[in-house]
Structures are given as C-alpha cells and as structure tokens.
Write an enzyme that holds these catalytic residues in place. Structure first.
Site, PDB file in Angstrom:
ATOM      1  N   CYS A  73       0.813  -1.217   0.000  1.00 43.38           N
ATOM      2  CA  CYS A  73       0.000   0.000   0.000  1.00 43.38           C
ATOM      3  C   CYS A  73       0.845   1.265   0.000  1.00 43.38           C
ATOM      4  O   CYS A  73       0.299   2.362   0.029  1.00 43.38           O
ATOM      5  CB  CYS A  73      -0.970  -0.015   1.174  1.00 43.38           C
ATOM      6  SG  CYS A  73      -0.282  -0.618   2.691  1.00 43.38           S
ATOM      7  N   CYS A 113      -2.665   4.592   5.941  1.00 43.56           N
ATOM      8  CA  CYS A 113      -4.105   4.642   6.176  1.00 43.56           C
ATOM      9  C   CYS A 113      -4.394   4.768   7.676  1.00 43.56           C
ATOM     10  O   CYS A 113      -3.491   4.691   8.515  1.00 43.56           O
ATOM     11  CB  CYS A 113      -4.752   3.385   5.633  1.00 43.56           C
ATOM     12  SG  CYS A 113      -4.208   1.919   6.497  1.00 43.56           S
ATOM     13  N   ASP A 121       2.757   2.377   2.377  1.00 36.71           N
ATOM     14  CA  ASP A 121       2.805   2.997   3.695  1.00 36.71           C
ATOM     15  C   ASP A 121       4.254   3.007   4.200  1.00 36.71           C
ATOM     16  O   ASP A 121       5.037   2.131   3.872  1.00 36.71           O
ATOM     17  CB  ASP A 121       1.964   2.206   4.710  1.00 36.71           C
ATOM     18  CG  ASP A 121       0.476   2.417   4.490  1.00 36.71           C
ATOM     19  OD1 ASP A 121       0.115   3.207   3.601  1.00 36.71           O
ATOM     20  OD2 ASP A 121      -0.311   1.797   5.211  1.00 36.71           O
ATOM     21  N   CYS A 147      -1.450  -3.843   8.480  1.00 37.06           N
ATOM     22  CA  CYS A 147      -1.057  -2.612   9.178  1.00 37.06           C
ATOM     23  C   CYS A 147      -0.490  -2.939  10.560  1.00 37.06           C
ATOM     24  O   CYS A 147       0.425  -2.265  11.040  1.00 37.06           O
ATOM     25  CB  CYS A 147      -2.252  -1.673   9.325  1.00 37.06           C
ATOM     26  SG  CYS A 147      -2.917  -1.121   7.755  1.00 37.06           S
TER      27      CYS A 147
END
Lengths: 220, 137
Positions: free
Chosen positions: B37, B63, B39, B106
């Site tokens: 993603c 996110c 991140d 995450c």
C-alpha cells in the site's frame, strides 16, 4: 486495421497451442480467435503480452499497445455476437474481460513492472503483509511525504509535485534499464521506489482536492 | 466498512506522534514500509540504563489503520523492557483495534517497526561495546 485473428498468436506464441472448441483446429496460445473457423476462443492462461501480441518486456510502444487493444476490442464487441450461441457470447465476454485486464496492466508503467516481476517469480505486492526495511528508499519516502504534509500553500504543493514528477521519470528509466539488462533485483528495487512515488502522487492529488474544496467554501 | 471505536479513537487522537533524535545513543529507530500500500512507518524508542523503554514516538504515512496501529504500539511499549517489547505480536494489536482482515498487514507493520527499533538500539550498543576499551568479554 490489423488482422487480430492471426497477429497476436504469431508473435506471442510461447506456450503450446490448444484445440479450437468449435472446429478442433489448432489455436496458438493467447490467440483470441481460431485461425481456421474464426470462432472466438476462451481466454485461457496466456500472459498479457501474448494476449496482445506484443513481445514480453518493459519497453513498450504504447501507440502499438493501444492499436492492438482497440482492434481486438472491436472484434469482441457484444454487437458482433448477438446472433451467436449463448456459449459463444459468454466466451467473447470473458475474452474481452481478459483483454481489458491485460491492457490495464500493461498500459501503466508501475503495474507493468509489477507484472513482469511476477512473471519472474518476484512478488512486489506481497499478500502476507511482509514489510520492507530498505532505509534509503524509506527515508526518501518519509522525507517526501513530510515535505507534502508541511506544504502550506499551492505553490509549496506544486514544488513537491515537480520533484515527484522528476523522480518518477528517472525511476521509470531505471526500471527500463534494469529489465533490459536482465537485472531482476535492480528492477525490483526501482519498482518499489516507483510504488512509493505513485503513492505520493495520490497524496498530492488528495491534498490539491482538499485545498480546492477549502477555496470553494470561501475559506482563507 | 465499520471500524471499531478504539481504532477511530487512536486515529483521531494519535498518541506519541513525533520524533526523537535518531543519533542519540539511547534512541533506537525503526523504519519499515508496506510495499503493497506504499505505507511508511517510523517508530523510535528512548531506552534508560535499566533497558526499559522510557519514551516512544512515531510518524506514519499511511491509512487510518496503520496510524492507529503505530499509536497503540507506542502506548504499549512505554515502560516495557526491550525483551518484553519484542514479544508484542501483531495479532494482539489487530485484536485490540478490531482491525478488519484487509487491514491486518497494518498491525504487521507496527510489530516490525517495534522489532526494528529494538534491533537498531541493540546494534548501536553492540558497536559502542566493541569500541569501548575494557569491553572484551
């Protein structure tokens, strides 16, 4: 207009031919139509390059990609199959879907690089959530995202965007050079960098949209 | 998608956002990324002479789930020893925040950031011990 029934098969014939479901004649892997009876063929497992009749590689003539895609899409248009059997209509539909998928993947440099690496057995976007710890890449990503977060006006956002655009161009060139030289590790590394730059681009867009919304509301 | 109250709470009021001096001897820095993603997460710890984490800071670009995961992680590791901090599993973070399955990665990022920060601190001290004149074991 090119003859899509023959061209893609001729250039992308890596895999074994299959038999046409309609006339049993030989069909080259990835060919959307049977060369003998012209019946539409199921998409099968051909790779995206073979499907579009293109040589596998990162360097790609995008005009040629567009030409081939739109020619095939015209041949697969549902209007051409209204008088055909339900089976043939369904096959044409799945062939068109695979073609869309191939086109979408190959037309964008990032997804094309990710796909080529996947064909080489390298997963860039790991499903298991595995993390990376390349400090050079991550420090740069962190620093560029910070500079966007700290950009207070449109001019400052434009400056970040200009830098991102420059970095993106050189990174795409680096990816191309790595694939050309057969250096999968270097291609992987540069693709990860492109991934972070594209993500920054998304953030820049969101930031600009938020700024516009604020201006529209008559805010400061 | 419905997010849990805990998650939203950490996302809206993240704890311990900021930076510590990464060159300080008593600071360990972990920098990790999630390529899927895009991140990136930085987690830093300040460790006292007893090997206890006295302070923790983070900076995450990602996110809401990634921000909440790192916020919770910094909260949990404060007051723990390095060994205890290393025992924290992503599943505990995911459970506490009730992360939806697509956001489990995450919490993996947060676990790996803790491990990376601890490893960085230990590496700094191993180097210091090596260069100290009477450190031979």
């Amino acid at each position: 207009m090119m003859d899509a029934a023959h061209e893609p098969a001729a250039r992308g014939a890596h895999a074994m031919p299959t038999a046409c479901w309609s006339c049993r004649g030989a069909v080259a892997a990835g060919a959307p139509f049977c060369a003998t009876c012209k019946a539409v063929q199921p998409p099968g497992g051909a790779d995206h390059f073979a499907r579009l009749g293109l040589a596998r590689g990162f360097d790609l003539d995008t005009a040629e990609l567009d030409r081939r895609y739109f020619a095939l899409q015209r041949q697969l248009h549902p209007d051409r199959f209204v008088s055909k059997s339900g089976r043939e209509r369904a096959i044409a539909q799945s062939q068109a879907a695979s073609l869309n998928d191939a086109y979408e993947t190959l037309s964008d440099p990032l997804s094309r690089a990710v796909y080529l690496l996947k064909l080489d057995g390298i997963a860039v976007e790991r499903e298991d959530g595995a993390t990376i710890s390349d400090p050079e890449l991550l420090m740069e990503a962190m620093e560029m995202r910070e500079s966007l977060a700290e950009a207070m006006d449109a001019a400052a956002v434009d400056a970040v965007a200009a830098r991102m655009e420059r970095e993106r161009r050189t990174t795409v060139e680096r990816i191309a050079a790595a694939f050309r030289g057969g250096d999968a590790d270097a291609a992987h590394k540069a693709t990860l960098r492109l991934k972070y730059l594209v993500r920054l681009d998304d953030d820049i867009r969101a930031r600009r949209a938020a700024m516009r919304a604020r201006t529209a509301k008559g805010g400061p | 998608m419905a997010y849990s109250e805990k998650l939203l709470e950490h996302y809206e009021n993240p704890r311990n956002v900021g930076s510590l001096d990464k060159n300080a001897q008593d600071v360990g820095t972990g920098l990790v990324g999630a390529p899927a993603c895009g991140d990136v997460m930085k987690l830093q710890i300040r460790v006292n002479e007893q090997g206890v984490i006295e302070d923790a800071k983070f900076k995450t670009f990602g996110c809401g789930s990634a921000i909440a995961s790192s916020s919770l992680a910094t909260e949990w590791i404060k007051g723990k020893t390095l060994d205890e901090a290393e025992q924290i599993k992503n599943t505990q973070i995911a459970q506490q925040l009730a992360l939806p399955p697509v956001k489990i990665h995450c919490s993996v990022l947060a676990e790996d950031a803790i491990k990376a920060a601890v490893a960085d601190y230990r590496a700094k001290h191993a180097r210091k011990d090596e260069t100290a004149p009477q450190a031979a074991q």
